[in-house]
Design a protein around this motif. Sequence first.
Motif, short mmCIF file in Angstrom:
data_model
loop_
_atom_site.label_atom_id
_atom_site.label_comp_id
_atom_site.label_asym_id
_atom_site.label_seq_id
_atom_site.Cartn_x
_atom_site.Cartn_y
_atom_site.Cartn_z
N GLN A 25 -36.93 -7.98 76.68
CA GLN A 25 -38.18 -7.39 77.19
C GLN A 25 -39.13 -7.01 76.05
OE1 GLN A 25 -36.01 -4.55 79.97
NE2 GLN A 25 -37.63 -5.29 81.32
N LEU A 26 -39.26 -7.93 75.11
CA LEU A 26 -40.20 -7.74 74.01
C LEU A 26 -41.58 -8.16 74.52
CD1 LEU A 26 -38.12 -9.19 71.03
CD2 LEU A 26 -38.39 -6.80 71.73
N GLU A 27 -42.48 -7.22 74.65
CA GLU A 27 -43.80 -7.50 75.24
C GLU A 27 -44.87 -7.62 74.17
OE1 GLU A 27 -42.46 -4.89 79.16
OE2 GLU A 27 -43.91 -4.07 77.74
N GLY A 28 -45.84 -8.50 74.41
CA GLY A 28 -46.95 -8.68 73.47
C GLY A 28 -46.48 -9.24 72.14
N LEU A 29 -45.43 -10.03 72.19
CA LEU A 29 -44.84 -10.58 70.95
C LEU A 29 -45.82 -11.56 70.30
CD1 LEU A 29 -42.04 -10.33 69.55
CD2 LEU A 29 -41.38 -12.40 70.78
N LYS A 30 -46.09 -11.35 69.02
CA LYS A 30 -47.06 -12.21 68.32
C LYS A 30 -46.51 -12.56 66.95
CE LYS A 30 -51.98 -12.32 67.19
NZ LYS A 30 -51.90 -12.47 65.74
N SER A 31 -46.24 -13.85 66.75
CA SER A 31 -45.63 -14.26 65.48
C SER A 31 -46.68 -14.33 64.38
CB SER A 31 -44.94 -15.61 65.65
OG SER A 31 -45.68 -16.62 65.02
N ALA A 32 -46.23 -14.17 63.15
CA ALA A 32 -47.12 -14.31 61.99
C ALA A 32 -47.35 -15.79 61.67
CB ALA A 32 -46.53 -13.59 60.79
N GLU A 33 -46.76 -16.68 62.48
CA GLU A 33 -46.90 -18.13 62.30
C GLU A 33 -46.41 -18.61 60.94
OE1 GLU A 33 -50.50 -19.99 64.16
OE2 GLU A 33 -51.09 -17.89 64.41
N ASN A 34 -45.37 -17.93 60.47
CA ASN A 34 -44.69 -18.48 59.29
C ASN A 34 -43.20 -18.19 59.39
OD1 ASN A 34 -44.59 -15.74 58.61
ND2 ASN A 34 -44.90 -16.14 56.45
N LEU A 35 -42.47 -18.83 58.50
CA LEU A 35 -41.03 -18.72 58.48
C LEU A 35 -40.63 -18.46 57.04
CD1 LEU A 35 -38.73 -19.13 60.54
CD2 LEU A 35 -38.75 -21.55 59.96
N LEU A 36 -39.89 -17.39 56.79
CA LEU A 36 -39.43 -17.12 55.43
C LEU A 36 -38.04 -17.72 55.26
CD1 LEU A 36 -40.52 -13.39 55.03
CD2 LEU A 36 -41.75 -15.45 54.32
N ILE A 37 -37.87 -18.42 54.15
CA ILE A 37 -36.55 -18.99 53.85
C ILE A 37 -35.95 -18.14 52.74
CG2 ILE A 37 -35.29 -21.13 53.34
CD1 ILE A 37 -37.28 -21.51 55.61
N GLY A 76 -32.73 -14.05 46.78
CA GLY A 76 -32.13 -15.38 46.71
C GLY A 76 -33.18 -16.46 46.70
N SER A 77 -34.30 -16.18 47.36
CA SER A 77 -35.51 -17.01 47.34
C SER A 77 -36.46 -16.28 48.26
CB SER A 77 -35.26 -18.43 47.88
OG SER A 77 -34.95 -18.38 49.26
N ASP A 78 -37.75 -16.59 48.12
CA ASP A 78 -38.72 -15.98 49.03
C ASP A 78 -39.80 -17.03 49.28
OD1 ASP A 78 -40.32 -14.34 50.51
OD2 ASP A 78 -40.97 -13.06 48.87
N VAL A 79 -39.44 -17.96 50.17
CA VAL A 79 -40.31 -19.10 50.45
C VAL A 79 -40.99 -18.86 51.79
CG1 VAL A 79 -40.37 -21.60 50.83
CG2 VAL A 79 -38.74 -20.62 49.20
N SER A 80 -42.30 -19.03 51.84
CA SER A 80 -43.03 -18.81 53.08
C SER A 80 -43.58 -20.14 53.59
CB SER A 80 -44.17 -17.83 52.83
OG SER A 80 -44.89 -17.63 54.02
N VAL A 81 -43.03 -20.58 54.71
CA VAL A 81 -43.49 -21.84 55.31
C VAL A 81 -44.47 -21.49 56.42
CG1 VAL A 81 -42.78 -24.05 56.26
CG2 VAL A 81 -41.18 -22.76 54.84
#
Length: 283
Positions: free
Chosen positions: A104-116, A53-58
Amino acid sequence: MVTETHEKRDQLVADGYTVIPGVFGEALLQEFRDWSEEYFGQHEVEHRYRYQGSDVSVISPARWARGDIPAPRPGDKSERILSDPIVDKFLDDPGLQMACKSLQLEGLKSAENLLILAKPAHGPPLYWHQDFMNWNSPISATPWPTKVFLSTYLTDTSVANGCLRVIPGTHLRRIDLHDMIPDAHGEDAQALESLDGPAFMEHPDAVDLPMRAGDMVVADARLLHAAHPNTTDARRTLMLAWHDVFPFPEPPSWWTDPIPTVVREADPTVEYEPRRSPSKYLR
Ligand SMILES: O=C(O)CCC(=O)C(=O)O
Ligand SMILES: [Fe+2]
């Protein structure tokens, strides 16, 4: 309450996904809607992204400032990779933080982006796929998740407007469909012409996941999932954030089940060639 919490955590482990209701508040959802509608008012989605539908990476401003910017795909005409502070509003949301803590998600590390990922009015279904990219590594054999997506839909979703579908347990168990579908989001998937093929099949074990706007689905990257077509006149938009979790090879602190030998004996310093199709590690 505590029991409920463990139920969702255990569902994520056993089935490969769970849904936490009412995570994002209406004010924030409205900001996301305004932001995404403005984006789609200004950008066209190319044909090859029609199934997503779209693949936008913010990208978050902090990651962008580090110069850690993914390359556009060859041939991309529309701006698909950009930076905006809206990412941090999603990632720092207190509701999201609380939900992750309760799981209880441990060591959670985001990719620092948001896909729309927005399915337009009358958009096609999304093919069956899993998104894990590290199948050469014994990390793919962990009975707990190591990569998850956290997402929310900006409208209520239903079979009619393209809700998510999953096949529970397929993050840990191989089924017929694994060998019948192309790698996710690559050229072969984008080139699919017929909606009659296995990638769009009605699988007997498929479960529909209709959600309310603002609910959060947490899913293991290895899980087979898809989405129904959007048969309505309104866009169905989803925001999705990839996260690493439970840094390999350590199990969750609360883990009590056996740990597979390949995981116990893995050398975490070895790097493996990326691989999107499941390996011998999927049994
Ligand atoms: O559109 C959806 O509901 C899911 C999107 C997805 O799984 C993907 O783009 O990888
Ligand atoms: Fe996906």
